[in-house]
Design a protein around this motif. Sequence first.
Motif, PDB file in Angstrom:
ATOM      1  N   ASP A 111     -94.202   9.862 126.194  1.00 42.93           N
ATOM      2  CA  ASP A 111     -95.409  10.415 126.401  1.00 42.93           C
ATOM      3  C   ASP A 111     -96.289  11.117 125.444  1.00 42.93           C
ATOM      4  O   ASP A 111     -95.673  12.222 125.054  1.00 42.93           O
ATOM      5  N   PRO A 112     -97.290  10.774 124.859  1.00 41.13           N
ATOM      6  CA  PRO A 112     -98.159  11.407 123.927  1.00 41.13           C
ATOM      7  C   PRO A 112     -98.042  12.900 123.818  1.00 41.13           C
ATOM      8  O   PRO A 112     -97.896  13.436 122.723  1.00 41.13           O
ATOM      9  N   VAL A 113     -98.242  13.348 124.988  1.00 46.67           N
ATOM     10  CA  VAL A 113     -98.440  14.833 125.058  1.00 46.67           C
ATOM     11  C   VAL A 113     -97.120  15.510 124.793  1.00 46.67           C
ATOM     12  O   VAL A 113     -97.060  16.304 123.777  1.00 46.67           O
ATOM     13  N   THR A 114     -96.101  15.315 125.519  1.00 43.74           N
ATOM     14  CA  THR A 114     -94.875  16.171 125.196  1.00 43.74           C
ATOM     15  C   THR A 114     -94.170  15.682 124.080  1.00 43.74           C
ATOM     16  O   THR A 114     -93.653  16.308 123.184  1.00 43.74           O
ATOM     17  N   PHE A 115     -94.189  14.589 123.535  1.00 48.97           N
ATOM     18  CA  PHE A 115     -93.757  14.084 122.249  1.00 48.97           C
ATOM     19  C   PHE A 115     -94.403  14.719 121.059  1.00 48.97           C
ATOM     20  O   PHE A 115     -93.906  15.141 120.210  1.00 48.97           O
ATOM     21  N   GLY A 116     -95.589  15.094 121.424  1.00 49.70           N
ATOM     22  CA  GLY A 116     -96.425  15.822 120.245  1.00 49.70           C
ATOM     23  C   GLY A 116     -96.112  16.973 120.366  1.00 49.70           C
ATOM     24  O   GLY A 116     -96.089  17.671 119.238  1.00 49.70           O
ATOM     25  N   GLN A 117     -95.914  17.768 121.498  1.00 47.99           N
ATOM     26  CA  GLN A 117     -95.314  18.992 121.608  1.00 47.99           C
ATOM     27  C   GLN A 117     -94.082  19.457 120.912  1.00 47.99           C
ATOM     28  O   GLN A 117     -93.759  20.159 120.197  1.00 47.99           O
ATOM     29  N   VAL A 118     -93.220  18.477 120.913  1.00 55.55           N
ATOM     30  CA  VAL A 118     -91.876  18.523 120.045  1.00 55.55           C
ATOM     31  C   VAL A 118     -91.813  18.057 118.908  1.00 55.55           C
ATOM     32  O   VAL A 118     -91.276  19.009 117.992  1.00 55.55           O
ATOM     33  N   SER A 119     -92.626  17.214 118.402  1.00 57.28           N
ATOM     34  CA  SER A 119     -92.514  16.630 117.250  1.00 57.28           C
ATOM     35  C   SER A 119     -93.938  17.302 116.259  1.00 57.28           C
ATOM     36  O   SER A 119     -93.848  17.098 115.038  1.00 57.28           O
ATOM     37  N   GLY A 120     -94.817  17.837 116.928  1.00 53.91           N
ATOM     38  CA  GLY A 120     -95.782  18.434 116.156  1.00 53.91           C
ATOM     39  C   GLY A 120     -96.755  17.382 115.938  1.00 53.91           C
ATOM     40  O   GLY A 120     -97.828  17.633 115.399  1.00 53.91           O
ATOM     41  N   GLY A 121     -96.644  16.315 116.694  1.00 55.52           N
ATOM     42  CA  GLY A 121     -97.851  15.205 116.385  1.00 55.52           C
ATOM     43  C   GLY A 121     -97.724  14.363 115.230  1.00 55.52           C
ATOM     44  O   GLY A 121     -97.100  14.741 114.381  1.00 55.52           O
ATOM     45  N   PHE A 122     -98.231  13.101 115.371  1.00 56.89           N
ATOM     46  CA  PHE A 122     -98.353  12.161 114.478  1.00 56.89           C
ATOM     47  C   PHE A 122     -99.077  12.554 113.355  1.00 56.89           C
ATOM     48  O   PHE A 122    -100.294  13.016 113.728  1.00 56.89           O
ATOM     49  N   VAL A 123     -99.052  12.051 112.294  1.00 55.13           N
ATOM     50  CA  VAL A 123    -100.019  11.985 111.036  1.00 55.13           C
ATOM     51  C   VAL A 123    -100.648  10.641 111.273  1.00 55.13           C
ATOM     52  O   VAL A 123     -99.868   9.631 110.734  1.00 55.13           O
ATOM     53  N   PHE A 124    -101.976  10.721 111.255  1.00 53.95           N
ATOM     54  CA  PHE A 124    -102.293   9.125 111.509  1.00 53.95           C
ATOM     55  C   PHE A 124    -103.008   8.808 110.198  1.00 53.95           C
ATOM     56  O   PHE A 124    -103.819   9.383 109.488  1.00 53.95           O
ATOM     57  N   HIS A 125    -102.500   7.734 109.822  1.00 54.84           N
ATOM     58  CA  HIS A 125    -103.165   7.030 108.490  1.00 54.84           C
ATOM     59  C   HIS A 125    -104.495   6.377 108.912  1.00 54.84           C
ATOM     60  O   HIS A 125    -105.267   6.092 108.024  1.00 54.84           O
ATOM     61  N   ALA A 126    -104.367   5.827 110.035  1.00 56.58           N
ATOM     62  CA  ALA A 126    -105.547   4.922 110.427  1.00 56.58           C
ATOM     63  C   ALA A 126    -105.356   5.107 112.124  1.00 56.58           C
ATOM     64  O   ALA A 126    -104.493   5.063 112.787  1.00 56.58           O
ATOM     65  N   GLY A 127    -106.574   4.618 113.064  1.00 59.46           N
ATOM     66  CA  GLY A 127    -106.703   4.459 114.213  1.00 59.46           C
ATOM     67  C   GLY A 127    -106.499   5.867 115.128  1.00 59.46           C
ATOM     68  O   GLY A 127    -106.505   6.905 114.487  1.00 59.46           O
ATOM     69  N   HIS A 128    -106.026   5.621 116.329  1.00 58.82           N
ATOM     70  CA  HIS A 128    -105.920   6.878 117.318  1.00 58.82           C
ATOM     71  C   HIS A 128    -104.630   6.871 117.974  1.00 58.82           C
ATOM     72  O   HIS A 128    -103.870   6.077 117.973  1.00 58.82           O
ATOM     73  N   GLU A 129    -104.383   7.774 118.795  1.00 52.69           N
ATOM     74  CA  GLU A 129    -103.510   8.058 119.459  1.00 52.69           C
ATOM     75  C   GLU A 129    -103.207   6.972 120.793  1.00 52.69           C
ATOM     76  O   GLU A 129    -104.250   6.455 121.024  1.00 52.69           O
ATOM     77  N   LEU A 130    -101.980   6.771 121.299  1.00 53.40           N
ATOM     78  CA  LEU A 130    -101.820   5.760 122.293  1.00 53.40           C
ATOM     79  C   LEU A 130    -102.796   6.269 123.697  1.00 53.40           C
ATOM     80  O   LEU A 130    -102.674   7.410 124.069  1.00 53.40           O
ATOM     81  N   GLN A 131    -103.532   5.343 123.969  1.00 56.71           N
ATOM     82  CA  GLN A 131    -104.229   5.524 125.274  1.00 56.71           C
ATOM     83  C   GLN A 131    -104.276   4.472 126.344  1.00 56.71           C
ATOM     84  O   GLN A 131    -103.744   4.979 127.583  1.00 56.71           O
ATOM     85  N   ALA A 132    -104.498   3.283 125.851  1.00 58.36           N
ATOM     86  CA  ALA A 132    -104.122   2.126 126.927  1.00 58.36           C
ATOM     87  C   ALA A 132    -102.771   1.632 127.132  1.00 58.36           C
ATOM     88  O   ALA A 132    -101.915   1.937 126.005  1.00 58.36           O
ATOM     89  N   LEU A 175     -92.103   1.921 115.879  1.00 61.65           N
ATOM     90  CA  LEU A 175     -92.895   1.478 116.959  1.00 61.65           C
ATOM     91  C   LEU A 175     -92.797   2.084 117.938  1.00 61.65           C
ATOM     92  O   LEU A 175     -91.938   2.608 118.353  1.00 61.65           O
ATOM     93  N   PHE A 176     -94.194   2.573 118.648  1.00 61.06           N
ATOM     94  CA  PHE A 176     -94.186   3.421 119.877  1.00 61.06           C
ATOM     95  C   PHE A 176     -95.197   2.910 120.796  1.00 61.06           C
ATOM     96  O   PHE A 176     -96.240   2.493 120.253  1.00 61.06           O
ATOM     97  N   VAL A 177     -94.722   2.865 122.010  1.00 61.97           N
ATOM     98  CA  VAL A 177     -95.864   2.511 123.015  1.00 61.97           C
ATOM     99  C   VAL A 177     -95.647   3.662 124.079  1.00 61.97           C
ATOM    100  O   VAL A 177     -94.703   4.575 124.024  1.00 61.97           O
ATOM    101  N   LEU A 178     -96.556   3.514 125.276  1.00 61.73           N
ATOM    102  CA  LEU A 178     -96.444   4.368 126.063  1.00 61.73           C
ATOM    103  C   LEU A 178     -95.206   4.327 127.047  1.00 61.73           C
ATOM    104  O   LEU A 178     -94.811   3.144 127.193  1.00 61.73           O
ATOM    105  N   MET A 179     -94.651   5.458 127.490  1.00 58.40           N
ATOM    106  CA  MET A 179     -93.483   5.215 128.310  1.00 58.40           C
ATOM    107  C   MET A 179     -93.778   4.500 129.353  1.00 58.40           C
ATOM    108  O   MET A 179     -92.496   3.691 129.709  1.00 58.40           O
ATOM    109  N   SER A 180     -94.757   4.583 130.117  1.00 57.17           N
ATOM    110  CA  SER A 180     -94.883   3.778 131.337  1.00 57.17           C
ATOM    111  C   SER A 180     -94.829   2.481 131.206  1.00 57.17           C
ATOM    112  O   SER A 180     -94.396   1.477 131.897  1.00 57.17           O
ATOM    113  N   THR A 181     -95.535   2.104 129.957  1.00 58.58           N
ATOM    114  CA  THR A 181     -95.334   0.500 129.507  1.00 58.58           C
ATOM    115  C   THR A 181     -94.001   0.146 129.376  1.00 58.58           C
ATOM    116  O   THR A 181     -93.684  -1.033 130.073  1.00 58.58           O
TER     117      THR A 181
END
Lengths: 366, 236
Positions: A111-132, A175-181
């Motif tokens: 879950d991008p929100v909680t994972f971000g809270q625990v890990s301090g968030g991803f450092v993106f080289h390109a693109g954006h956070e998981l959405q679809a 590799l990361f995908v949305l938990m619901s997926t």
Amino acid sequence: MIKHMILRNILYRPVRTLITIIAVGVEVTLVLTVVGLTSGMLSDTAKRIEGIGADIMVQPPSASVFMAFSGAPMPIEIGQRLAQIKNVQAVAPVLLQFNSTNGLDIIYGIDPVTFGQVSGGFVFHAGHELQAADDILVDDWYAKGRKVEVGDTLHVLGHDFHVAGIVEHGKGARLFVLMSTLQDLSGARDKASVFFIRCDKPEQTEKVIGLISALLPHYEVRPLRDYMSLMTSSNLPGLKTFIDSMIWLAAAIGFLVILLSMYTTIIERTREIGVLKSLGASRSYVVRVILSETTALCVAGIVLGFGMSYGVRMLFLAVFPTLTILITPIWLLKAAGLAIVGGWLGATYPAWLASRKDPIEALAYE
Amino acid sequence: MGVPSVGSKLEPILKTENLWKVFRAGSLDVAALRGINLDIFAGEFVSVMGPSGCGKSTLLHVIGGLARASRGRVLLDGNDLTSLGDAGRTLLRRHKVGFVFQRFNLLPTLDARGNIALAQHIHGDGFDPHRFDVVTQMLGLRERLEHRPSELSGGEQQRVAIARAIINEPKIVLADEPTGNLDTKNSENVLGLLRQLNKDLGQTIVMITHNPEAAAYGTRVLHMRDGLVVDGAAAN
Ligand SMILES: Nc1ncnc2c1ncn2[C@@H]1O[C@H](COP(=O)(O)OP(=O)(O)OP(=O)(O)O)[C@@H](O)[C@H]1O
Ligand SMILES: [Mg+2]
């Protein structure tokens, strides 16, 4: 003198010598590759899990340290109970899944929100956070190794994902995908494999672990600070058995090939052994000749094995760029020691036979 | 080295007393030696003749410490071989005996130099280049040292074998039909060299041969029959 004689002897039968050396080389390569591959995988995983930045990891009862191997999921509501514990700042449930298309990879369903809270968030080289639902994030190593770019389609777990972003490596998986997926794909609705927890302050880790353990007895609750030290093969009984059997197998190859090679050698050289004895060579002299020859073969095999191991590693890395194969000095030494000791043991019986040959019978041998 | 003194002639370098060797072949006992009494003195070149199967090789093996006697005594340079175990006989072979065989028995992987040096190495007194030079010079091997047995003629191989046998200055050289595999010319050459070793270096030699002409190179001829020495007349 012995050195000279041995050199002449082993050059005299080049094919047999070569086969023996190759067998010892294979023995060494097998040991180094198996150990290098497993310890590489372990330390890689450990590093990445440490890299998440969580303080505590909660797994279901009797889960393995090497968590990817243990799917047994927990109900996701546990996360809410964990979040209510004092001094817990954030809880990130993660569902794990193995992907074996194109090599072995662990996929984190997050879950991008909680994972971000625990890990301090991803450092993106390109693109954006998981959405679809069909978005996937890959880390920079994976992207580089597989030549994946943002916008590409990536086929994993039997599905076509859309590469949404490339992130800095070191956050648990590649590799990361949305938990619901992932829950949908693996039929694990409302389940999580592991909870990562961040405390208000790192010093509170011990205390929080105590509270969690009281709340969830039998669950595996581990601090992540020295996670690396836990990730050794001896903490993973199944893996240790596997490694040990591969090492024994390798040693058996060396032992048997040397045994056979030296046995045929001394039969073939029966008359020469008779000559040595007629010249007054003692039993120990004959044994020394055989063992020195064995040592020479083993040393050549070890050198070849070292070279082959690095060659195999290069090949592996060319095919599976995200793998790590650790060839350490300690294991180079251990593999060499194994080859030498195995060789000596294999040569013991032929050497003993040779040393006990009756000189007259030996001299009469055709 | 040098001409043996009169004093050394009094005590035989090799002495056998009632020497027996019995082989057990299945349930059958074969007596190859049946009570041999023999004295060989320092500086002698003794030829041993006799029909096939009379025990010549067996005698050589027993007095050279390659085989154990069944009964009786063998005294080699004052040492009683029959009281020695395997290790003791090994030491005695190393220090006091040089063997020459009909089949040369050189190590095929080593060149001539290596074959001779191997005997020195087993002897263990380090490499004596002086002795090596003297011996190889005398046997005419100087030009052939870097050749392997397969690159040498039979005569040359046997000369290498002789060099190997005498390189450590043994008390006695035991040669079992050393010319058995050689043609006449090479035989004469090898026999001449053995005689020269005996004369010039005082090397004690016992040589088995079937050939009376070869036997005549010795200073004494022994005849054997059925495991016994039947005469010991000095040849002249
Ligand atoms: N290992 C053995 N086992 C049984 N009998 C043996 C053995 N060695 C030799 N003999 C027998 O001992 C006898 C003497 O053999 P030996 O080899 O000493 O004869 P030889 O005089 O050297 O004969 P040749 O001239 O053919 O070489 C022969 O009858 C032989 O068969
Ligand atoms: Mg014979």
